[in-house]
Scaffold this motif. Structure first.
Motif: not given
Length: 137
Positions: A51-57
């Motif tokens: 699992p990873s997290f990223y900026y979607t903007g």
């Protein structure tokens, strides 16, 4: 013939977490909920087999090899629960939560159990908020 529908990124993450050992699953889910609660423009997906997290903007154009969208990814190697921030060295972390001194700019946070996650919750939110301030919009 019916077309198969690929699970959403969130569904893939949930499925991945559901297959983890119970004590690891609980910690990963807790960290996941904290990170996603910080900002609506944080997305999640499976990247680098975790699992990873990223900026979607929206962001200024950049070389994909710079990984500027990547906030953090779990490293769940041999029962160790580590969150790796690829550009963590750039974060203004006054809390001392970020560990390591990797030449490539990575920093890590190690979690031992859910109690440890809860004790680091506000500092983790602070680090993610500081990371978001660096985004070149």
């Amino acid at each position: 013939m019916a077309k198969s529908v690929k699970p959403s990124d969130a569904e893939q993450v949930a499925d991945h977490i559901s297959k983890l050992e119970p004590e690891i699953k609980e910690v990963v889910q807790s960290v996941r909920e904290i990170i996603l609660s910080v900002d609506k423009e944080i997305g999640e997906r499976i990247k680098w087999n975790n699992p990873s997290f990223y900026y979607t903007g929206k962001m200024q154009p950049f070389d994909p090899k710079e990984y500027k969208r990547e906030i953090a990814v779990f490293n769940l190697f041999k029962g160790r629960i580590m969150l790796v921030l690829p550009s963590g060295a750039k974060v203004n972390d006054q809390s001392g939560l970020l560990e390591g001194d990797y030449k490539d700019g990575r920093r890590t946070i190690v979690f031992t159990d859910v109690k440890d996650v809860q004790s680091k919750k506000e500092r983790l939110k602070g680090v993610i908020k500081e990371w978001l301030k660096m985004v070149e919009k």
